[in-house]
Scaffold this motif. Structure first.
Motif, PDB file in Angstrom:
ATOM      1  N   ASP A  47      91.293  62.970  66.642  1.00 20.52           N
ATOM      2  CA  ASP A  47      91.701  64.369  66.546  1.00 20.52           C
ATOM      3  C   ASP A  47      92.469  64.619  65.248  1.00 20.52           C
ATOM      4  O   ASP A  47      92.324  65.675  64.623  1.00 20.52           O
ATOM      5  CB  ASP A  47      92.566  64.755  67.743  1.00 20.52           C
ATOM      6  CG  ASP A  47      91.749  64.853  69.023  1.00 20.52           C
ATOM      7  OD1 ASP A  47      90.506  64.801  68.930  1.00 20.52           O
ATOM      8  OD2 ASP A  47      92.350  64.998  70.098  1.00 20.52           O
ATOM      9  N   PRO A  57      88.385  69.494  66.762  1.00 22.30           N
ATOM     10  CA  PRO A  57      87.174  69.035  67.435  1.00 22.30           C
ATOM     11  C   PRO A  57      86.767  69.986  68.552  1.00 22.30           C
ATOM     12  O   PRO A  57      87.628  70.532  69.266  1.00 22.30           O
ATOM     13  CB  PRO A  57      87.580  67.670  67.997  1.00 22.30           C
ATOM     14  CG  PRO A  57      89.067  67.728  68.114  1.00 22.30           C
ATOM     15  CD  PRO A  57      89.517  68.585  66.977  1.00 22.30           C
ATOM     16  N   GLU A  61      82.899  67.440  71.661  1.00 19.61           N
ATOM     17  CA  GLU A  61      83.230  66.260  70.872  1.00 19.61           C
ATOM     18  C   GLU A  61      84.367  65.472  71.515  1.00 19.61           C
ATOM     19  O   GLU A  61      84.377  64.230  71.498  1.00 19.61           O
ATOM     20  CB  GLU A  61      83.607  66.668  69.447  1.00 19.61           C
ATOM     21  CG  GLU A  61      82.438  67.235  68.653  1.00 19.61           C
ATOM     22  CD  GLU A  61      82.864  67.816  67.320  1.00 19.61           C
ATOM     23  OE1 GLU A  61      84.067  68.143  67.172  1.00 19.61           O
ATOM     24  OE2 GLU A  61      82.001  67.966  66.440  1.00 19.61           O
ATOM     25  N   ARG A  62      85.343  66.194  72.082  1.00 25.58           N
ATOM     26  CA  ARG A  62      86.448  65.529  72.773  1.00 25.58           C
ATOM     27  C   ARG A  62      85.930  64.718  73.972  1.00 25.58           C
ATOM     28  O   ARG A  62      86.328  63.576  74.188  1.00 25.58           O
ATOM     29  CB  ARG A  62      87.466  66.559  73.256  1.00 25.58           C
ATOM     30  CG  ARG A  62      88.270  67.235  72.145  1.00 25.58           C
ATOM     31  CD  ARG A  62      89.182  68.309  72.739  1.00 25.58           C
ATOM     32  NE  ARG A  62      89.963  68.990  71.719  1.00 25.58           N
ATOM     33  CZ  ARG A  62      91.174  68.597  71.326  1.00 25.58           C
ATOM     34  NH1 ARG A  62      91.724  67.519  71.869  1.00 25.58           N
ATOM     35  NH2 ARG A  62      91.832  69.273  70.416  1.00 25.58           N
ATOM     36  N   ASN A  65      84.033  61.700  72.760  1.00 26.01           N
ATOM     37  CA  ASN A  65      84.944  60.653  72.293  1.00 26.01           C
ATOM     38  C   ASN A  65      85.540  59.866  73.460  1.00 26.01           C
ATOM     39  O   ASN A  65      85.707  58.641  73.381  1.00 26.01           O
ATOM     40  CB  ASN A  65      86.071  61.262  71.462  1.00 26.01           C
ATOM     41  CG  ASN A  65      85.614  61.686  70.080  1.00 26.01           C
ATOM     42  OD1 ASN A  65      84.640  61.153  69.558  1.00 26.01           O
ATOM     43  ND2 ASN A  65      86.308  62.645  69.490  1.00 26.01           N
ATOM     44  N   GLN A  66      85.883  60.558  74.542  1.00 28.15           N
ATOM     45  CA  GLN A  66      86.456  59.876  75.706  1.00 28.15           C
ATOM     46  C   GLN A  66      85.437  58.925  76.333  1.00 28.15           C
ATOM     47  O   GLN A  66      85.773  57.791  76.702  1.00 28.15           O
ATOM     48  CB  GLN A  66      86.925  60.897  76.737  1.00 28.15           C
ATOM     49  CG  GLN A  66      88.121  61.725  76.290  1.00 28.15           C
ATOM     50  CD  GLN A  66      88.584  62.696  77.363  1.00 28.15           C
ATOM     51  OE1 GLN A  66      88.762  62.322  78.521  1.00 28.15           O
ATOM     52  NE2 GLN A  66      88.752  63.959  76.994  1.00 28.15           N
TER      53      GLN A  66
END
Length: 291
Positions: A47, A57, A61-62, A65-66
């Protein structure tokens, strides 16, 4: 080549005749993935990196990413089924379209594959070197590199990797190298076996170096060169390669890093001569990216 280490390698590279554009492309690729604050030197989160570029983001996208952190961190193994779209919607508190976009992002990076049909859905997977090689082709084409640049880069690094691997390689890995050479010797007419065992010889050394960056780079370059090679190398060339590789293995087995580097340098020198004499029309071609 004797005495070259990873610490002195940059100066060694400057003394070689490798064209700058190919190296510029590699540097730019590395810069794109930089996650260190240029002012404080502190490691940046994903981030933070997005904010540094002036764009926060997106939610998809978040979420991506997780999920990626779980896969790359070992929490999810390759081949494991992920939660269903419905379950992810509930877990992350987002719309179905956001989940789908997150999965598409992960699929484009080679971290997820979507299986169709009953019992299908998102499944975790590991990115392949072919994917990185294709991305590298894009940057190399933009920089005007040709296949000779790729070959020169790989052949320059091979002796360095051999030196790095010699004190670290295990007895089991040494036995694997010998088995690969013996297989190529006893089956000189089996070209597919030569391609497989020759690649195994090199990739085992890359792994033994203990440096994941070198291993990833070298395996990717090996694939790029392999894709550009003709359908068959002459048997006399293959036989000579096996004997040259035996000298490398002998030096590694005796734990003589300097001798291993010199033997590998002699091998790649002969390989370069072969490429330039027999395959000049191929290696002079520019790198060409395709989906």
């Amino acid at each position: 080549m004797t005495g070259v280490t990873l610490a002195t390698f940059p100066k060694y590279v400057q003394s070689l005749s490798i064209r700058a554009p190919a190296w510029v492309g590699f540097v730019r690729m590395a810069a794109m993935h930089r996650t260190v604050d240029e002012y404080t030197g502190d490691e940046m989160t994903k981030d933070d990196a997005h904010r540094a570029t002036g764009r926060a983001p997106k939610m998809s996208e978040r979420i991506a990413n997780q999920i990626a952190d779980k896969i790359l961190g070992g929490g999810i193994e390759a081949g494991d089924r992920l939660s269903t779209e419905k379950e992810m919607v509930a877990e992350y508190g987002v719309a179905r379209t956001t989940v789908r976009e997150a999965l598409r992002l992960l699929e484009s990076r080679g971290l997820v594959t979507i299986r169709a049909g009953v019992g299908g859905g998102p499944v975790a997977c590991r990115p392949q070197f072919e994917s990185l090689g294709n991305t590298m082709k894009l940057f190399l084409q933009l920089e005007g590199a040709n296949l000779s640049d790729v070959i020169d880069t790989r052949l320059t690094l091979e002796p360095v990797v051999a030196q790095q691997a010699t004190p670290r390689i295990t007895d089991g890995q040494l036995d694997e190298l010998q088995a690969a050479l013996d297989s190529m010797r006893t089956q000189p007419d089996d070209y597919d076996n030569f391609i497989e065992k020759n690649a195994l010889f090199h990739t085992t050394i890359y792994t033994a170096s203990g440096n994941p960056v070198l291993r990833i780079l070298m395996e990717t370059l090996l694939l790029l060169v392999r894709d550009a090679e003709p359908t068959r190398h002459p048997e006399i060339t293959r036989t000579a390669a096996v004997e040259a590789q035996q000298l490398v293995l002998n030096a590694m087995r005796s734990r003589n890093a300097s001798a291993a580097g010199e033997a590998m340098e002699a091998f790649v020198h002969d390989t370069a001569k072969y490429y330039r004499k027999r395959l000049a029309h191929i290696i002079s071609e520019p790198v060409h990216w395709q989906l």
